[in-house]
Design a protein around this motif. Structure first.
Motif, PDB file in Angstrom:
ATOM      1  N   UNK A   1       0.651  -1.160   0.010  1.00 56.90           N
ATOM      2  CA  UNK A   1      -0.398   0.233  -0.012  1.00 56.90           C
ATOM      3  C   UNK A   1       0.863   1.164  -0.174  1.00 56.90           C
ATOM      4  N   UNK A   2       0.578   2.151  -0.080  1.00 55.75           N
ATOM      5  CA  UNK A   2       0.597   3.563  -0.283  1.00 55.75           C
ATOM      6  C   UNK A   2       0.766   3.734   1.034  1.00 55.75           C
ATOM      7  N   UNK A   3       2.303   4.333   1.581  1.00 52.83           N
ATOM      8  CA  UNK A   3       2.484   4.664   3.207  1.00 52.83           C
ATOM      9  C   UNK A   3       2.827   6.144   2.529  1.00 52.83           C
ATOM     10  N   UNK A   4       2.451   7.537   4.297  1.00 49.56           N
ATOM     11  CA  UNK A   4       2.802   8.695   4.170  1.00 49.56           C
ATOM     12  C   UNK A   4       4.372   9.295   4.650  1.00 49.56           C
ATOM     13  N   UNK A   5       5.013   9.570   4.761  1.00 51.84           N
ATOM     14  CA  UNK A   5       6.158   9.723   5.137  1.00 51.84           C
ATOM     15  C   UNK A   5       5.508  11.218   5.904  1.00 51.84           C
ATOM     16  N   UNK A   6       5.860  11.520   7.255  1.00 54.62           N
ATOM     17  CA  UNK A   6       5.926  12.647   8.045  1.00 54.62           C
ATOM     18  C   UNK A   6       6.318  12.715   8.958  1.00 54.62           C
ATOM     19  N   UNK A   7       6.974  14.199   9.415  1.00 57.42           N
ATOM     20  CA  UNK A   7       7.966  15.025   9.816  1.00 57.42           C
ATOM     21  C   UNK A   7       7.762  15.329  10.789  1.00 57.42           C
ATOM     22  N   UNK A   8       5.989  15.661  11.646  1.00 55.70           N
ATOM     23  CA  UNK A   8       5.555  17.146  12.040  1.00 55.70           C
ATOM     24  C   UNK A   8       5.609  16.126  13.305  1.00 55.70           C
ATOM     25  N   UNK A   9       5.459  15.426  13.719  1.00 58.04           N
ATOM     26  CA  UNK A   9       5.670  14.862  15.463  1.00 58.04           C
ATOM     27  C   UNK A   9       7.074  14.496  15.576  1.00 58.04           C
ATOM     28  N   UNK A  10       7.637  15.205  16.533  1.00 58.94           N
ATOM     29  CA  UNK A  10       9.373  14.889  16.539  1.00 58.94           C
ATOM     30  C   UNK A  10       9.947  13.904  17.614  1.00 58.94           C
ATOM     31  N   UNK A  11      11.218  14.321  17.380  1.00 55.06           N
ATOM     32  CA  UNK A  11      11.293  13.063  17.807  1.00 55.06           C
ATOM     33  C   UNK A  11      11.256  11.661  17.339  1.00 55.06           C
ATOM     34  N   UNK A  12      11.138  11.533  15.909  1.00 54.87           N
ATOM     35  CA  UNK A  12      11.067  10.379  15.376  1.00 54.87           C
ATOM     36  C   UNK A  12      12.427   9.794  15.098  1.00 54.87           C
ATOM     37  N   UNK A  13      13.048   8.536  14.549  1.00 52.78           N
ATOM     38  CA  UNK A  13      14.104   8.160  14.023  1.00 52.78           C
ATOM     39  C   UNK A  13      13.942   8.305  12.545  1.00 52.78           C
TER      40      UNK A  13
END
Length: 765
Positions: free
Chosen positions: A645-657
C-alpha cells in the motif's frame, strides 16, 4: 565555461593597483561643473542604485515609482562664473536595447524651476551623455531638480555643465577614474586607514557573519557595504527569506550569530518589517571591534606580491575615497569582486547558470485603480506567466540564464522590469482586468537578487559528486542543509520569449541530508593563489552544481562565522588562511566549539560572556540517529523494510528516528514488514517505535514472526510509548542465528491511523 587564472601582475614585492576592466578616459577635464546625481542633497522619491557600478562606472538615481512619478530630487550647485554653459546628462533609454517603443524612463532637468527643452531618458541604448542644449547661468548658485515624468525606471548618472560648448566628456568611465576625480575636485590620493586585522567587503549574511565572528574573537574589523542597509539578498531591498538550518553537525554553536539577526519572514518576498534592517545594523554597531561603512563601494585592490595590501572604496553619496589597509581580507560580495580585482583564480558557468530575480507584491484596494496600457513592456497575456498567488510575484520571476553573469546584470534586471510590468499590464488591461479592477502594485525589488556569477577557487573545489557520496573531508565544518537546488527556464512560459525566458523552475536533487547537513570543507573558504584572501557566501570554491546547496543565506552566514574565527587564528599565530588548515586546525576547532555570544577584546585576551547577553536555547533535533541507539535498529527507510500500500512520510511529530516516520489510514489494505536476522542464537526483546496522536488507532495489530513462533499484539497508538525514544516492547523471543524474522504492522480492522517509525532488537542477558 571559463576557468581563468587572473594573474594580472606577478612582480613580487612590487605594490600594484588593480582596477576593473573598463576603458580609461583620456579626455581632459573641462571648464565647468560636474554634478553626480547621487550627491543631490535631497533624493526625493528617486532610489540610489549602486549594483551596476562595475558595468557603467558610477552609482545613479532611479525613478522607481511603479508607474507613479516619483518626488523630485533636488540640490544646489555653485558655479565658478556666470555665462553660457552646455548641459549634458548621462542617461539612457532603458528599453532601447530591445527596440521597444515608448521611452518609459522620461524625466526633465529643471534649473531654478525651469525645465530644459530637452526631455531625457528618450535616447540611447547604452549609457551616454545626452545633450540638453545651452543654458544661461546668471548667478553663482542655482537649484537643480530631477523631475520624473512616468514612474517607470528613469535614470540619471550625472550632469555636466561646460563652458566649452563643443566639449564631449568621456563616456566609458571606470569608478573614480582621473577625469571624474578632476571634475569633482577630489584629492589625488584617498584617505588611508590604519591596518585592520580583517577587511570584510560585502554586508550580506556571509559578510555580517564574518565581521561579527572575527570581532568577537578579538580582531579589529572593517565591514564595507555598498548599500544603505545590511543583509544583501536577505534585506528589505530584495526580500529573499533566509534559508538553511543552523546550529547542527560537528560544531553546533556555528550559526548562533546568524540566529541573532536572521529575518523572520514567513514567505518570500514578505514585508519590509520582517527583514529587520535596523536590527541587523544595531547588532553590528554594538560590536566595538567593528567599523561599519555603509554606502561604500570597493572598486580597486592594491597588492604586494601575491597578497592584498589594501582595498580602495568610495562613498556612493559623497564620492569620498578611502583606502582600507589590512592583514586579511574576506570577499563576501557574492560576485567575487575583490577576488577578481586581486587576480584570484575563479570560475564562471557561462551558459545555463542560475539567474537574477526581482520579486514583487500587490494588493486589492477598496476603489478601482487605473494603470496605463504599456507598449514597451513584454506583450504578455494571462497564460504567459504563473498567476501571482498570495499577492506575491515570487522567486521564480528570474531571467538571465544565458547572459554574462557579471556584465549583463543591468540588462537582466531591466528585462525583469519589462516582464513584471507586462504581467501587471495583462492583469489590469487585458484578460485579468475584470477580476483586478481594484488591484494595485505595492512593491517591486529594483535591487536584483542574483544567484550565480563568479566562484573563487580554493584548495578544495566542492563538487556535486562529493556531496552525493557524502565524502567526509577532515575539515568539514559548515552544514549545508538545502537540497542541490538548480534553476532552469520553465518551458511552459518560454514560448513567447524563448531567447530570454523570465520564469524559472527549481530542480531539486535530494541527496543532501536536510536535517543534519553536509559539512562544507574549510578549504573552500580561502583563495588558492591570493594568500590572505578569505571568501564566504555564494562565491566560495564550488562547482555550478554544488552551488545549488551552499548558496542560501543562513548557510553563507555560517561560512562567515568560520572565516571570522579562522581570521582570529591567523592573527594570533601570524599565519595565512592556508596554514590554519595545515598547521593550526585544532586551534580553529576550539574556536568553532565556542558559543556565539562568547568573545574576547583582543586575540590574546580572555573569553567572557557579556552580562546582557542571552544564550539561545539548545537545538532539539526533531530526529534520532538510528546509529546512536543500542542493539539492532531498523528504520522505516531501511532497505530491509517492505511496504504494502501507499504509506505517507511525516515529520510533524518530533523525536522520530531517522529522517521521517510513515503512517496509513484505515480502509484499503496496508502493511509494513521489518525484516532482519540475528548474528547469534539467543533471547531478544523486540520493540516498536511510533508517534502517538489522537487520530491514531487504539487497536493496531503488530505481529512478530520467526521460524519457531508467531505472536500478535495490539497497540493503542493514542498513548505515548513507555520506553525511551518512543519505543514499546512487543515481547521477548528466541531467535536462531541466520533465520529470517519479520515484524509486521497492518491496518486490518483498525479504528484510526496506523503509525510506524522503527523497530529495535536487543539481546536479553
Amino acid at each position: 565555461m571559463r576557468l581563468l587564472p587572473q594573474s594580472l601582475l606577478v612582480l613580487t614585492g612590487l605594490a600594484i593597483t588593480l582596477l576593473p576592466a573598463i576603458s580609461r578616459a583620456e579626455t581632459k577635464p573641462t571648464n565647468g561643473v560636474l554634478v553626480e546625481a547621487e550627491s543631490f542633497n535631497q533624493h526625493g522619491g528617486w532610489k540610489l542604485d549602486t549594483q551596476f557600478i562595475h558595468i557603467m562606472g558610477s552609482p545613479y538615481l532611479l525613478a522607481h515609482g511603479l508607474g507613479q512619478p516619483v518626488a523630485d530630487a533636488e540640490t544646489t550647485v555653485k558655479f565658478p562664473e556666470t555665462g553660457t554653459y552646455r548641459v549634458l546628462v548621462r542617461t539612457k533609454d532603458w528599453v532601447a536595447p530591445w527596440k521597444a517603443p515608448g521611452s518609459p524612463g522620461r524625466f526633465q532637468l529643471k534649473i531654478d524651476g525651469q525645465p530644459l527643452k530637452e526631455t531625457f531618458g528618450t535616447k540611447g541604448a547604452k549609457w551616454f551623455w545626452h545633450d540638453g542644449g545651452t543654458v544661461e547661468i546668471t548667478k553663482p548658485e542655482v537649484k537643480l531638480t530631477l523631475h520624473d515624468l512616468t514612474g517607470f525606471e528613469g535614470r540619471c548618472d550625472a550632469i555636466l555643465f561646460t563652458r566649452d560648448l563643443n566639449y564631449q566628456p568621456p563616456n566609458d568611465l571606470s569608478p573614480m577614474d582621473q577625469w571624474r576625480k578632476s571634475m569633482l575636485g577630489l584629492p589625488a590620493e584617498p584617505e588611508v586607514t590604519e591596518p585592520y586585522d580583517l577587511v570584510v567587503v560585502g554586508g550580506g549574511y556571509s559578510g555580517m557573519g564574518a565581521a561579527i565572528s572575527a570581532a568577537r574573537m578579538g580582531c579589529k574589523v572593517a565591514l564595507i557595504q555598498n548599500r544603505p542597509v545590511l543583509g544583501g539578498n536577505g534585506s528589505s531591498e530584495v526580500r529573499v527569506w533566509a534559508q538553511g538550518l543552523v546550529r547542527r553537525g560537528k560544531y553546533p554553536h556555528i550559526g548562533e550569530i546568524i540566529a541573532e539577526f536572521a529575518d523572520s519572514a514567513a514567505a518570500s518576498p514578505g514585508t519590509y518589517e520582517e527583514y529587520g534592517d535596523k536590527k541587523k545594523e544595531a547588532i553590528v554597531r554594538a560590536e566595538k571591534n567593528i567599523d561599519l561603512f555603509l554606502n561604500t563601494h570597493a572598486f580597486a585592490v592594491k597588492k604586494e606580491g601575491d597578497a592584498i595590501q589594501s582595498v580602495t572604496a568610495f562613498n556612493t553619496k559623497t564620492s569620498k575615497r578611502t583606502e582600507f589597509r589590512g592583514k586579511l581580507f574576506a570577499d563576501c560580495t557574492g560576485h567575487a569582486e575583490i577576488g577578481y580585482l586581486a587576480g584570484a583564480d575563479y570560475y564562471t558557468h557561462d551558459k545555463g547558470h542560475m539567474g537574477m530575480s526581482n520579486m514583487w507584491t500587490w494588493k486589492e484596494a477598496e476603489q478601482p485603480q487605473s494603470f496605463p496600457d504599456l507598449e514597451w513592456a513584454l506583450n504578455l497575456n494571462m497564460d504567459d506567466f504563473p498567476y501571482p498567488k498570495r499577492f506575491h510575484g515570487e522567486w521564480f520571476w528570474e531571467s538571465g540564464f544565458d547572459k554574462d553573469p557579471i556584465q549583463d546584470l543591468e540588462s537582466m534586471r531591466d528585462w525583469n522590469f519589462r516582464a513584471v510590468y507586462g504581467a501587471w499590464n495583462a492583469m489590469k488591461n487585458k484578460g485579468g482586468k475584470d477580476k483586478h479592477e481594484n488591484a494595485v502594485m505595492t512593491w517591486m525589488a529594483y535591487i536584483g537578487g542574483p544567484r550565480e556569477s563568479r566562484m573563487l577557487r580554493g584548495d578544495v573545489i566542492l563538487r556535486r559528486k562529493d556531496i552525493v557520496a557524502k565524502v567526509d573531508f577532515p575539515d568539514g565544518c559548515v552544514p549545508s542543509t538545502w537540497s542541490i537546488d538548480l534553476h532552469y527556464p520553465k518551458k511552459q512560459y518560454m514560448q513567447k520569449y524563448p531567447e530570454d525566458p523570465f520564469i524559472s523552475q527549481a530542480v531539486f536533487d535530494r541527496s543532501v541530508d536536510r536535517k543534519r547537513g553536509y559539512p562544507i570543507p574549510y578549504r573552500c573558504f580561502y583563495s588558492r593563489n591570493v594568500p590572505n584572501l578569505f571568501m564566504a557566501g555564494r562565491c566560495i570554491s564550488v562547482t555550478h552544481e554544488a552551488l545549488g546547496t551552499v548558496r542560501v543565506m543562513k548557510t553563507g552566514g555560517m561560512m562567515g562565522e568560520v572565516v571570522g574565527k579562522a581570521a582570529a587564528v591567523c592573527v594570533e599565530k601570524d599565519c595565512q588562511p592556508r596554514a590554519v588548515y595545515t598547521d593550526y586546525y585544532k586551534d580553529l576547532e576550539k574556536l568553532m566549539a565556542r558559543k556565539g555570544i562568547e568573545r574576547r577584546d583582543t586575540v590574546d585576551g580572555k573569553f567572557y560572556t557579556p552580562e546582557n547577553s542571552q544564550e539561545l536555547p539548545p537545538v532539539i533535533d526533531p530526529y534520532i540517529d538510528p546509529a546512536t541507539l543500542p542493539g539492532m535498529v531498523i528504520d522505516d527507510e531501511n532497505e530491509n523494510v517492505q511496504f504494502v500500500g501507499k504509506w505517507t512520510k511525516g515529520e510533524g511529530l518530533k523525536g522520530y528516528i531517522g529522517n521521517h516516520y510513515v503512517y496509513h489510514g484505515k480502509g484499503k489494505k496496508a502493511e509494513i514488514h521489518f525484516k532482519f536476522e540475528v548474528a547469534k542464537t539467543g533471547k531478544y526483546e523486540v520493540r516498536l517505535a511510533y508517534g502517538h496522536h489522537e487520530n491514531r488507532a487504539t487497536n493496531t495489530p503488530v505481529t512478530v514472526r520467526s521460524a519457531d513462533e508467531t505472536k500478535t499484539v495490539k497497540i493503542n497508538q493514542r498513548i505515548k510509548p513507555p520506553l525511551p525514544h518512543g519505543f514499546i516492547s512487543l515481547g521477548t523471543f528466541e531467535f536462531k542465528q541466520g533465520q529470517p524474522v519479520e515484524v509486521i504492522m497492518s491496518n486490518t480492522g483498525v479504528d484510526g491511523n496506523v503509525h510506524a517509525d522503527a523497530i529495535q532488537v536487543l539481546p536479553v542477558d
